[in-house]
Design an enzyme around this catalytic site. Structure first.
Site, PDB file in Angstrom:
ATOM      1  N   SER A  53       0.868  -1.167   0.000  1.00  0.00           N
ATOM      2  CA  SER A  53       0.000   0.000   0.000  1.00  0.00           C
ATOM      3  C   SER A  53       0.912   1.227   0.000  1.00  0.00           C
ATOM      4  O   SER A  53       1.818   1.346  -0.822  1.00  0.00           O
ATOM      5  CB  SER A  53      -0.925  -0.031   1.224  1.00  0.00           C
ATOM      6  OG  SER A  53      -1.738   1.120   1.278  1.00  0.00           O
ATOM      7  N   TYR A  64      -5.095   8.356  -5.836  1.00  0.00           N
ATOM      8  CA  TYR A  64      -4.027   7.422  -5.449  1.00  0.00           C
ATOM      9  C   TYR A  64      -4.250   6.935  -4.022  1.00  0.00           C
ATOM     10  O   TYR A  64      -4.149   5.731  -3.735  1.00  0.00           O
ATOM     11  CB  TYR A  64      -2.674   8.109  -5.574  1.00  0.00           C
ATOM     12  CG  TYR A  64      -1.514   7.268  -5.089  1.00  0.00           C
ATOM     13  CD1 TYR A  64      -1.036   6.212  -5.857  1.00  0.00           C
ATOM     14  CD2 TYR A  64      -0.912   7.520  -3.857  1.00  0.00           C
ATOM     15  CE1 TYR A  64       0.021   5.429  -5.417  1.00  0.00           C
ATOM     16  CE2 TYR A  64       0.153   6.741  -3.403  1.00  0.00           C
ATOM     17  CZ  TYR A  64       0.608   5.694  -4.180  1.00  0.00           C
ATOM     18  OH  TYR A  64       1.645   4.918  -3.740  1.00  0.00           O
ATOM     19  N   LYS A 108      -4.868   3.008  -2.508  1.00  0.00           N
ATOM     20  CA  LYS A 108      -4.045   2.401  -1.475  1.00  0.00           C
ATOM     21  C   LYS A 108      -4.841   2.079  -0.209  1.00  0.00           C
ATOM     22  O   LYS A 108      -4.533   1.114   0.498  1.00  0.00           O
ATOM     23  CB  LYS A 108      -2.847   3.303  -1.159  1.00  0.00           C
ATOM     24  CG  LYS A 108      -1.866   3.414  -2.331  1.00  0.00           C
ATOM     25  CD  LYS A 108      -1.382   2.035  -2.789  1.00  0.00           C
ATOM     26  CE  LYS A 108      -0.315   2.103  -3.850  1.00  0.00           C
ATOM     27  NZ  LYS A 108       0.176   0.770  -4.258  1.00  0.00           N
TER      28      LYS A 108
END
Length: 278
Positions: free
Chosen positions: A135, A150, A154
């Site tokens: 992650s 983004y 994650k």
């Protein structure tokens, strides 16, 4: 060699993935490593009997299935899966197009799921294995302006890894989600980081953070990729690996700050939270 674990590493052509592959091979592990350019990966690493570079499109299920099958055919098993492939997408939530946002999820989340889905039948049969999903500290702390999509990919990686660990608890399969901080790799450079096609000047905080990365963070990241590789190996060799691993002093510090904030908000709003019960 037969006593060593077999590793399957995605996104191995650069950054943390490449450092990990090199450390594994040096330690004598069998390694299958995937990249969009297997020839380039082979040139970078060198050809060894216990190394299998594979060209793979992580977003293509057939390509992923073939890569898993080739690894098992070559080495007989897969013991550790490291899902490292992915890229950064900059841009505020308003700026990014639907295509830009969905593509980041396609690679960072659905590509990772492709690998897990096709590795699992083998891991279930052998009743062992360890899946390590990469992650980011941005998958635990989301207050980075201009990194929203983004971050979301994650956070998704962290959430699905938690569920996976619960689903496979009785199968002898372990799971770890790794939250790296800033490591001195090429992640912040072109090729690993994409900018919004249509940025808006109104987003001062996002533009300021972009400038900060370009002028102060690139080249000054505190994390050492070689030491990160050794940490991955230690995680995989641990009898009881953690479900969550914050990698780097900066990641650790940011995680602790968020945990402190959550504790404060839980306490400050406890009465209101409980007031909603019957």
């Amino acid at each position: 060699m037969n006593t060593k674990k077999v590793w399957f590493v995605t996104g191995a052509s650069k950054g943390l993935g490449l450092s990990l592959v090199q450390a594994l091979l040096k330690a004598g592990y069998a390694v299958a490593a995937t990249s969009r350019d297997a020839d380039g990966l082979a040139r970078e690493v060198g050809m060894l009997n216990h190394f299998l570079p594979i060209e793979m499109d992580i977003a293509d299920e057939k390509s992923v299935s073939t890569a898993i099958a080739r690894t098992i055919e070559r080495f007989g098993s897969i013991d550790v899966v490291v899902n490292n492939a992915g890229y950064g997408q900059l841009g505020t939530l308003e700026e990014l197009t639907d295509e830009e946002a969905r593509m980041n999820f396609e690679v960072n989340v659905f590509g990772l799921l492709n690998v897990m889905r096709h590795a699992m039948p083998h891991l279930r049969r052998q009743k062992s294995g360890h899946v390590i999903n990469i992650s980011s500290i941005a998958g635990f702390l989301g207050t980075f302006p201009g990194w929203g999509i983004y971050n979301a990919t994650k956070f998704a990686v962290a959430g699905l890894t938690e569920a996976f660990s619960a689903e496979t608890q009785s199968m002898g399969i372990k799971a770890t989600v790794v939250y790296p901080g800033y490591f001195k790799t090429n992640f912040l450079l072109k090729g690993s980081l994409r900018l919004a096609a249509n940025p808006l000047a109104a987003y001062k905080e996002a533009r300021d953070l972009e400038a900060l990365h370009e002028t102060q963070i690139v080249g000054n990241q505190p994390g050492d990729p070689q030491k990160a590789a050794l940490a991955f190996i230690q995680l995989a060799e641990s009898e009881q690996p953690p479900l969550h691993f914050f990698m780097g002093s900066d990641s650790l510090g940011m995680a602790r700050n968020k945990i402190g904030l959550l504790e404060a908000e839980l306490s400050n709003n406890e009465e209101l939270s409980k007031s909603t019960d019957f």
